[in-house]
Write a protein that holds these residues in place. Structure first.
Motif, PDB file in Angstrom:
ATOM      1  N   GLY B  39       0.504  -1.265  -0.036  1.00  0.00           N
ATOM      2  CA  GLY B  39       0.050  -0.229  -0.048  1.00  0.00           C
ATOM      3  C   GLY B  39       1.106   1.124   0.622  1.00  0.00           C
ATOM      4  O   GLY B  39       0.396   2.054   0.356  1.00  0.00           O
ATOM      5  N   CYS B  40       1.753   1.336  -0.292  1.00  0.00           N
ATOM      6  CA  CYS B  40       3.206   2.170  -0.203  1.00  0.00           C
ATOM      7  C   CYS B  40       3.050   3.023  -1.411  1.00  0.00           C
ATOM      8  O   CYS B  40       3.531   3.937  -1.967  1.00  0.00           O
ATOM      9  N   GLN B  82      -0.414  -6.720 -11.537  1.00  0.00           N
ATOM     10  CA  GLN B  82       0.094  -7.301 -10.103  1.00  0.00           C
ATOM     11  C   GLN B  82      -1.268  -7.630 -10.614  1.00  0.00           C
ATOM     12  O   GLN B  82      -1.144  -9.393  -9.548  1.00  0.00           O
TER      13      GLN B  82
ATOM     14  N   GLY E 136      -3.109  -3.785  -3.649  1.00  0.00           N
ATOM     15  CA  GLY E 136      -2.689  -5.595  -4.596  1.00  0.00           C
ATOM     16  C   GLY E 136      -2.866  -6.018  -2.926  1.00  0.00           C
ATOM     17  O   GLY E 136      -3.398  -6.937  -2.549  1.00  0.00           O
TER      18      GLY E 136
HETATM   19  N1  LIG Z   1      -8.964   3.788  -6.451  1.00  0.00           N
HETATM   20  C1  LIG Z   1      -8.558   4.208  -5.194  1.00  0.00           C
HETATM   21  N2  LIG Z   1      -9.071   4.691  -3.961  1.00  0.00           N
HETATM   22  C2  LIG Z   1      -9.214   5.305  -3.269  1.00  0.00           C
HETATM   23  N3  LIG Z   1      -8.032   4.847  -2.703  1.00  0.00           N
HETATM   24  C3  LIG Z   1      -7.261   3.798  -3.637  1.00  0.00           C
HETATM   25  C4  LIG Z   1      -6.926   3.538  -4.748  1.00  0.00           C
HETATM   26  N4  LIG Z   1      -6.229   2.591  -5.413  1.00  0.00           N
HETATM   27  C5  LIG Z   1      -5.018   2.738  -3.903  1.00  0.00           C
HETATM   28  N5  LIG Z   1      -5.806   3.172  -3.254  1.00  0.00           N
HETATM   29  C6  LIG Z   1      -4.632   3.244  -2.218  1.00  0.00           C
HETATM   30  O1  LIG Z   1      -3.992   4.220  -2.794  1.00  0.00           O
HETATM   31  C7  LIG Z   1      -2.595   3.014  -1.273  1.00  0.00           C
HETATM   32  C8  LIG Z   1      -1.284   3.621  -2.237  1.00  0.00           C
HETATM   33  O2  LIG Z   1      -1.664   1.940  -3.791  1.00  0.00           O
HETATM   34  P1  LIG Z   1      -0.901   0.701  -4.158  1.00  0.00           P
HETATM   35  O3  LIG Z   1      -1.590  -0.088  -5.596  1.00  0.00           O
HETATM   36  O4  LIG Z   1      -0.173   1.905  -5.410  1.00  0.00           O
HETATM   37  O5  LIG Z   1       0.180   0.213  -3.098  1.00  0.00           O
HETATM   38  P2  LIG Z   1       1.312  -1.164  -3.714  1.00  0.00           P
HETATM   39  O6  LIG Z   1       2.529  -0.007  -3.401  1.00  0.00           O
HETATM   40  O7  LIG Z   1       1.611  -0.623  -4.947  1.00  0.00           O
HETATM   41  O8  LIG Z   1       0.973  -2.348  -2.709  1.00  0.00           O
HETATM   42  P3  LIG Z   1       0.630  -3.391  -3.275  1.00  0.00           P
HETATM   43  O9  LIG Z   1       1.989  -3.866  -2.633  1.00  0.00           O
HETATM   44  O10 LIG Z   1       0.215  -4.038  -2.116  1.00  0.00           O
HETATM   45  O11 LIG Z   1       0.780  -3.895  -4.415  1.00  0.00           O
HETATM   46  C9  LIG Z   1      -2.982   2.466  -1.210  1.00  0.00           C
HETATM   47  O12 LIG Z   1      -2.865   2.827   0.277  1.00  0.00           O
HETATM   48  C10 LIG Z   1      -4.831   2.200  -1.588  1.00  0.00           C
HETATM   49  O13 LIG Z   1      -4.808   1.776  -0.462  1.00  0.00           O
END
Ligand SMILES: Nc1ncnc2c1ncn2[C@@H]1O[C@H](COP(=O)(O)OP(=O)(O)OP(=O)(O)O)[C@@H](O)[C@H]1O
Ligand SMILES: Nc1ncnc2c1ncn2[C@@H]1O[C@H](COP(=O)(O)OP(=O)(O)OP(=O)(O)O)[C@@H](O)[C@H]1O
Ligand SMILES: [Mg+2]
Ligand SMILES: [Mg+2]
Lengths: 335, 375, 313, 364, 375
Positions: B39-40, B82, E136
């Motif tokens: 989620g970063c 992903q 994810g």
């Molecule tokens: N459509 C959306 N609406 C609101 N928040 C979102 C949305 N998409 C992603 N986020 C938030 O943005 C943040 C970043 O999400 P991101 O998918 O880039 O994380 P990530 O680094 O790929 O994490 P992971 O390793 O779990 O895949 C997360 O806290 C997620 O909850």
């Protein structure tokens, strides 16, 4: 520890049979779930159809209390196919300025009706699909006021056929509507479109397209909306242009819904009657169902009517085969 | 093939800032791995680069061209998602060849390339399977093949190997590295697998809560983490931390005191610091000679022993009074690696030394690294 | 090396129309929006105009019909909208149809969901044959069912006597909604089948592991996720039944108290000689309102990408 | 009682829809006329359209439905019901007094259509007849120099030839096709049942033509009758109509008749054809008497500017080859009667008349 | 809480046998991990246990009750799906509480449990997010929470941690182990992460092509692999293999000969064998003393050096003539682990010894293990 002991709480009346069902094989399960549908269909469709088929093998008895006479086998069909059956109303185009293409005035009614029906079905479904797809694509977008545009586009479908017929009847009524002048100005129609078979055919066609495009649009829209949006991302990254995304993602994924819509539209179009009756009349634009109704209502030749109904069904089934072949291979497909 | 430059990229969702003012220059042909907690903002950054989501602020350049407002198809990238996202209505061959067919390659070329890609991901003979007839790993391999079958300027790969077994993962890793070398393509990669991040990347970009923490070659991140977050995140099992305070001749903490000259390390007496030491830099006192520069020995108690094949993780407590925290390592707990044949039992009293050469000091309030060695 | 890779990836092939569009307007986004608005307006005008004209007819006083214009009524007589309720209990007709359509829609969606689920998601012997059997019903003109059904529904069934005063289904709502449910059932089965079949198996699996029966999974997961399809099937069925005339007029004696349908009411404004077009038009517009409201409500369910991101695969 | 299970329920009578509005008065008048008040009466409005009403009764009878006990038929379709034996034989059921009254005092042609052609037994009670009439704008005719009152137009029919020339003249004087009036004459030429039963039939008959030769063949036997539509008088009728619409020079048109209308006739049924007349767009108009009050209400002309006359004739009555042909149009024997499936036949004929605006069947 | 017994389970798809005659008894409260290459049938086995797919043959018992034909809901299990499968129309709270609500727990209880589960997977404060608004890893955590919020007899977890970062993974691992201990639940687990498999499991079930290869405690699989497949699969980096032949006083191969007494090891001269030796059991000759029982030294050339943080992987060739195969280790190639500070360069000529105590012998034709130590 408070372990999960609650699985079998099923207190409700339904729970027991449902639980029993769950333990059955997929096949038994399928049959049980299909039972209500088939019960309904059996009562209201299969049973009447078998009866009707039986009727179609009997002779007409116009002048006795029982409308059906003795068993005559396939004679009704033979007479229909050889053109020996005559109807109280024959297809006539009183306008001398045009004649209907391909079938003359003296062609057997069945032949005329067949031509009208097929031409109508093919043209209407073609246009409805194209326009309906266009509408669905528009409605698929996110824009301000979309809900009202959706309602507006669906409205024609909500208008009863009789009223739809009335609108077009009035539009082309020489003293009331402006439709005739407008079309003449376009150089398309003759003086009395509602009594010219060709013009009336076009009126019926346009009226049908106006109304039933909404049906296609609605179904295709639902199909479009069900597509996983993530796939578009993949396609975009793969380099797909909007057209290619449509061609390779949207179209194949909406195909099942599209085919179902087209299938039912085709079957419906091949059974066109109400609209014709409400605008130009069965005498000007006879369809196969017109024949059934004429035989059924105007002359109480119910055996003949039954035979025409079955012939109609046979014609339709020919078309359906094409769809079934197309549906094959699709998910949730038929054959 | 194409440099990728992010300039002040910010992506905000309604109440979440997924990416926060990220500026990052990835060179042509570089292999950069994004790592960071769940989620970063890794995937969001990827999507921004791909053009699937528009950044709230900032600009993106690919190959020197500003693509911030360009549609994905014109950015010359390919991506492994992903969530895999195979086209459910296409068989494996069609999925893989999708991008090629869009570009109207001739049939032979398409066939050749698809075969090659299928070979790389070891999916030969599965060409006419539909996605739903495949296992999770097989689907993921199709997704990879779909991305590598084209030769774009940059690959974006979001956890492409998450569902693959160790052997395949090693194989795929090698293959991706080979591809990277041969095509000289820029690769931006997301993984949670430290081994992957370490072995494949030219540089690792460590992200936390949407903010870039450190961008550096893997070993630099490992050996010279820029701050507490990077130190704790890179390396598995993670670094041990001990909170302490600088005194005139070293640091003191409840459990361990190490003497060094604060002046040479840029700290001053009284500064609150966190001491970091990796499990492999702690030795049993009897093996003190293995450490380049051992500290004096500390007492510890073996709490839990966890054998992991070629080595053993031992969770130590500095003191019998320390309460073992159920999760993670609390204050006064240490993790060390031991050879599998070490004779040691849970509950044993032991003595350990640390390697001064690999003791990291961080400023407790800012979290910034101060030094990476006490020598 | 780098160059070669560049050559490897040729320009994206542009279609003819696309190339033209690209040349015509440098800003594709604006061109796209422009096309979109043009299309929207075109569709709005073409679909709404006949309906608007119906309103024009309704507002035109009866005797001025021949002077009715293209855009404006000849005269202005909103009283037609009141007259339709005074001449007849038109609201009762509308109520009859509304109720029957609602019941039929619920029945069709329920029965159709079960069948759609079976056909869309289960593999079993005889599936194709049974599906074809469902379809066969739609090959026949509705008139083909009429004689046997007419006999059936007029038969005095002693068992029914305690339930239905006359002992036969004639002049009861059952005589209308039973055949209509059956006649519009195949369409719904097919629609629901296609939509249900597209819901990822994983979601049903998850629901089942969590403790639902298959039917529970159907109604808790598959149906909500197929909302666009279900709403569409519902709207189509409702409108079809609501507007149906052939069966509903033949199964009642046309009295509002005998569950005569809405259209029967509209047609009451049509004598053999004098046709009150303005009243018919006004009545139709009134009759369309419940449907319009239903569509407004139902279209909320037609939302995109419900299953997006549900499964990783 | 007759019908299936009609024993306890009210007697149900299906008329056409217009009777629905006067059902209370009608019921009351039946009780006033002596009907036992313990017998409940329910008047059901049938369909407006004759054909629809016919199929409704056909299917009701086929299904053995309990209602209606009495229904209103059109003279055009009494015979099939009689022939199928689906109606109660009133000759057996009514008192001889009543029978006599009907058979002697009612218009014979009306009684005929309600009787079995073979046995002569009565199966229905004639209710009212309908005549087509020529509605016209007296003011315009007089302005053009004709004298309807002096020439007794109201009672003396003219020939189609005379009529057409006169109509063409009046129309011409008002500007002809491009002038103030779109039509000199309107009638119903649409392809619908009204054309076959009435508009065309009456004209053809007045020229001496017939569908099936002599009048006696009208009611059958079906499939065993001479077909006589391909004869000279019928051709003449059609060609005359073509001249009316497209002028004497058009292909197949009758050269002796002038143009007095347009091809719009081809899409006219009753109402569309009346509409131009009522709204001051036509000078002559063929229609049923129902149009009289409507025309009197017209805002385009005052009541004294309007009159009706009998339809023109083709050849003199009796000159035709077939019995009953020639002469001006005979009354259309419409709505021959409620035919009873019940033994208790109310005598409602005159009451019905008083309540509705139709002319009574009895010879007056 | 419930034993799981598979008896001759076979699952065939049209042309694939996904699971082949699998018989496996999992005891009440045991933690068994399925490992095996992608597509070997792990998920299919799970689905069969869950009742989502009916086995073509065989019976399944859970808690001693034959459940072969029972629907999933009556089997008393919960499952984390490999494809996550969140209900997209429900927010996090509804997703997690779905099973509880179905069972009509009272609101308070539901709230309490959901909160607890969310806490475990660190998703507090995300209760009203929809799945598509999450990353994810966050989705995966919701899926885990959904499974653990109930207390079923058995958990089935199909790669539940695949998308989580190292730290979270460790955290989750601890939590799962705690749950396992506290609830005494049977857990069947699939993972591709060797560390997970090693540290968490009571037993590991190694599957290949639908066939069960070995079911044993992790260290037994590691130290005494039953056959070549298990030996190669368990352990990362994988074991080195050398094809050879038994001679009177040891074995010979193109590159390395080791002497031992065939008779004591149950082999006979002339038998074709494969010799297996793990990377950590090979030492530089200069460190020979670290080996419990070193062999004589062999010459080798350093081909590639791959630093992975706390150690260095060195790919060796026995001989300069051996062609380094691009992928995996071919004949004549060896991988060894070295300490990160070892001074060694690519291309160096070195000498290595193996630890006789950890040399495995396998029958070449059957692949079965013959011995796991030459001492
Ligand atoms: N459509 C959306 N609406 C609101 N928040 C979102 C949305 N998409 C992603 N986020 C938030 O943005 C943040 C970043 O999400 P991101 O998918 O880039 O994380 P990530 O680094 O790929 O994490 P992971 O390793 O779990 O895949 C997360 O806290 C997620 O909850
Ligand atoms: N519906 C299906 N039709 C045909 N083959 C299938 C189907 N589902 C799975 N398979 C095949 O069965 C085998 C086992 O699949 P399974 O999903 O159990 O593998 P897995 O061990 O879980 O692999 P992974 O680690 O990649 O998830 C695979 O080869 C797969 O291709
Ligand atoms: Mg992500
Ligand atoms: Mg799997």
């Amino acid at each position: 520890m408070s372990t999960d002991t609650r699985a079998d709480r099923g207190g409700s009346l339904l729970a027991r049979p449902l639980n029993w069902l769950e333990t059955q094989s997929e096949e038994v399960y399928a049959y049980v779930l299909l039972a209500p549908a088939f019960l309904l269909l059996a009562l209201v469709a299969f049973y009447p159809l078998i009866e009707t088929f039986r009727f179609s093998l009997l002779a007409d008895a116009v002048a006795s209390a029982d409308p059906f006479g003795e068993f005559i086998g396939l004679d009704n069909y033979v007479d229909l196919l050889t053109g020996d059956t005559t109807f109280t109303q024959q297809f006539i185009s009183v306008s001398t300025t045009d004649s209907f293409p391909f079938v003359g005035f003296d062609a057997p009614f069945l032949q005329q009706a067949l031509f009208v029906t097929l031409a109508f079905a093919i043209l209407s479904v073609l246009f409805e699909t194209l326009i309906g797809f266009g509408q669905a694509l528009v409605l698929d977008q996110d824009f301000y006021g979309r809900r009202w545009v959706r309602v507006s586009i669906i409205i024609p479908w909500a208008i009863p056929i009789v009223i739809q017929g009335m609108i077009f009847f009035l539009l082309f009524n020489p003293t009331i509507g402006f439709g005739t002048e407008f079309m003449q100005w376009l150089g398309v129609f003759g003086d009395n479109p509602l009594s010219s078979s060709t013009d009336s055919f076009m009126i019926v066609l346009v009226a049908d397209i106006w109304k039933t495009t909404a049906f296609m649009a609605l179904l295709i829209l639902a199909g479009l909306q069900s597509i996983d949006r993530g796939l578009y991302d993949v396609a975009k990254v793969s380099g797909a242009s909007p057209w290619q995304r449509f061609r390779y993602i949207t179209l194949p994924l909406v195909a099942p819904a599209l085919l179902v819509a087209m299938l039912f539209r085709t079957m419906d179009a091949m059974r066109i009657y109400g609209l014709i009756d409400a605008t130009a009349g069965c005498e000007t634009v006879p369809s196969l169902t017109c024949l059934v109704i004429i035989a059924l209502q105007n002359s109480r030749r119910w055996a003949t009517a039954s035979a025409v109904a079955f012939l109609t069904a046979i014609v339709i089934s020919g078309f359906v085969v094409v769809y079934l072949l197309a549906l094959r291979g699709n998910d949730g497909g038929v054959a | 093939m194409a440099s990728v430059n992010l300039e002040g990229i910010t992506k905000r969702y309604e109440d979440v800032t997924a990416v926060d003012d990220m500026t990052l220059d990835i060179e042509d042909g570089e292999f950069v791995t994004f790592v960071g907690p769940s989620g970063c903002g890794k995937s969001t950054t990827m999507e921004t680069i791909a053009g699937l989501t528009l950044p709230t602020e900032g600009t993106i350049e690919i190959g020197g061209r500003d693509v911030t407002n360009l549609p994905p198809k014109d950015r010359g990238i390919s991506m492994v998602f992903q969530n895999i996202a195979l086209f459910p209505h296409m068989d494996v061959y069609d999925n893989i060849s999708f991008g090629l067919r869009l570009r109207k390659y001739d049939q032979e070329e398409v066939d050749r390339r698809v075969e090659e890609a299928a070979d790389i991901v070891q999916l030969e003979g599965m060409m006419d399977r539909m996605p739903k007839e495949m296992s999770g790993g097989q689907r993921q391999r199709v997704a990879i093949a779909r991305a590598i079958v084209r030769n774009p300027g940059a690959f974006l790969m979001d956890e492409p190997l998450a569902n693959l077994d160790a052997e395949l993962r090693v194989h795929m890793r090698t293959q991706l590295q080979r591809l990277h070398r041969e095509l000289d393509t820029t690769i931006i990669y997301v993984t949670h697998d430290q081994a992957q991040a370490m072995t494949m990347s030219d540089r690792i970009a460590v992200i936390n809560s949407g903010v870039l923490q450190q961008v550096a070659p893997p070993l630099e991140c490992y050996n010279e983490p820029k701050n507490l977050f990077v130190a704790g995140f890179i390396g598995s099992p993670a670094m041990n931390f001990i909170a302490g305070e600088v005194v005139d001749d070293g640091f003191v903490s409840t459990y361990a005191n190490v003497d060094f000259d604060p002046a040479t390390q840029g700290v001053t007496a009284g500064q609150e610091i966190t001491v970091g030491i990796r499990p492999e830099d702690i030795y049993l006192a009897e093996n003190a000679e293995k450490a380049a520069s051992p500290t004096k020995a500390f007492d510890a108690v073996v709490d839990v022993i966890e054998p992991v094949g070629k080595e053993v993780n031992a969770y130590l407590l500095f003191d019998r009074d320390v309460e073992a925290s159920a999760e993670g390592r609390g204050e006064g707990q240490l993790l060390i690696n031991l050879a599998p044949d070490t004779e040691i039992d849970e509950g044993d009293d032991i003595q350990i030394v640390m390697d001064r050469e690999n003791i990291h000091l961080f400023d407790q309030s800012s979290g910034e690294a101060i030094t990476h060695s006490l020598e | 090396m780098a160059e070669q890779a560049a050559l490897d990836e040729p320009e994206l092939d542009r279609g003819l129309i696309e190339a033209w569009a690209a040349k015509m307007i440098s800003n594709p986004d604006r061109a796209y929006r422009a096309t979109f608005y043009v299309a929207t307006i075109f569709f709005l005008v073409t679909t709404l105009f006949p309906f608007y004209w119906l309103l024009v007819v309704a507002l035109t006083p009866r005797n001025n019909l021949s002077e009715v214009g293209v855009f404006l009524p000849a005269g202005f007589n909103p009283a037609a909208f009141i007259e339709i309720f005074q001449t007849l209990p038109f609201h009762r007709y509308v109520f009859n149809s509304f109720l029957i359509a609602t019941v039929a829609t619920v029945a069709v969606l329920l029965v159709g969901s079960l069948a759609g689920y079976v056909f869309g998601r289960l593999q079993f012997r005889g599936r194709n044959a049974m599906l074809l059997l469902v379809l066969v019903t739609s090959f026949f003109p509705p008139a083909a069912f009429f004689i046997p059904l007419n006999r059936l529904f007029n038969t005095n069934i002693e068992v029914l006597r305690p339930l239905i005063s006359a002992g036969s289904l004639y002049n009861t709502p059952y005589a209308i909604f039973i055949p209509l449910s059956a006649i519009f059932l195949p369409l719904s089965i097919f629609i629901l089948m296609t939509f249900y079949s597209q819901i990822p198996d994983g979601l049903e699996d998850a629901a089942r592991v969590e403790g639902t029966t298959r039917l529970g999974a159907l109604f808790r997961v598959i149906v909500p996720l197929s909302a666009p399809g279900v709403a569409t099937a519902g709207v189509l069925t409702f409108i079809s039944v609501y507007n149906e005339y052939f069966f509903s007029s033949l199964m009642t004696d046309g009295q509002p108290g005998s569950w005569a349908p809405m259209l029967e009411g509209i047609l009451r404004f049509q004598g053999e000689f004098e046709v009150l077009y303005n009243l018919m038009a006004a009545a139709s517009i009134v009759a369309v309102l419940p449907v319009a409201i239903l569509v407004v409500v139902a279209q909320e369910k037609i939302v995109s990408g419900l299953t997006t991101g549900a499964v990783k695969e | 009682s007759g019908g299936g299970g009609g024993g306890d329920g009210p007697i149900q009578i299906t008329m056409d829809a217009e009777w629905g509005g006067i059902s209370d008065a009608l019921t009351q008048s039946l009780y006033d006329a002596g009907l036992d008040e313990s017998i409940e009466i329910e008047i059901l409005p049938g369909d407006f359209e004759s054909g629809a009403r016919r199929s409704e009764f056909t299917s009701a009878l086929d299904a053995g439905r309990a209602s209606p006990d009495i229904f209103m038929m059109d003279s055009g379709w009494t015979i099939p019901f009689i022939a199928r034996g689906q109606l109660v034989n009133l000759s057996d059921e009514l008192s001889s007094e009543t029978l006599d009254y009907v058979q002697n005092d009612y218009l014979p042609s009306a009684v005929n259509t309600a009787s079995d052609p073979e046995s002569g037994d009565l199966f229905g009670l004639p209710l009212f007849p309908d005549y087509p009439v020529m509605h016209y704008r007296k003011d315009l005719v007089e302005d053009a120099g004709y004298d309807p009152d002096g020439e007794n137009w109201a009672t003396e029919p003219m020939s189609w030839q005379e009529f057409a020339e006169m109509a063409a003249d009046v129309w011409e004087q008002n500007g002809g096709p491009g002038g103030d009036f779109d039509y000199g004459f309107t009638t119903q030429g649409d392809n619908y049942v009204g054309l076959a039963c009435c508009t065309f039939n009456e004209t053809m008959t007045s020229f001496g033509g017939a569908y099936f030769g002599d009048h006696e063949n009208l009611f059958g036997p079906i499939g065993d009758r001479p077909i006589t539509v391909n004869e000279e008088p019928v051709h003449d009728t059609i060609r005359m109509m073509r001249s009316f619409m497209e002028g004497p020079d058009a292909e197949y048109a009758h050269p002796d008749f002038p143009q007095i209308s347009t091809t719009d006739l081809l899409s006219f049924t009753e109402e569309p054809s009346r509409e131009p007349f009522t709204s001051g767009n036509a000078i002559f108009h063929r229609n049923w008497p129902y149009a009289i009050p409507l025309n009197l209400d017209s805002e385009e002309f005052s009541a004294e500017d309007y009159d009706v006359m009998p339809l023109p004739y083709g050849i003199e009555a009796g000159e035709g080859e077939y019995e009953g042909t020639g002469g001006a149009a005979a009354p259309r024997r419409r709505s021959a009667a409620g035919t009873s499936r019940s033994t208790r036949t109310p005598r409602g004929s005159t009451t019905a008349f008083r309540c509705s605006r139709r002319s009574p069947t009895r010879r007056s």
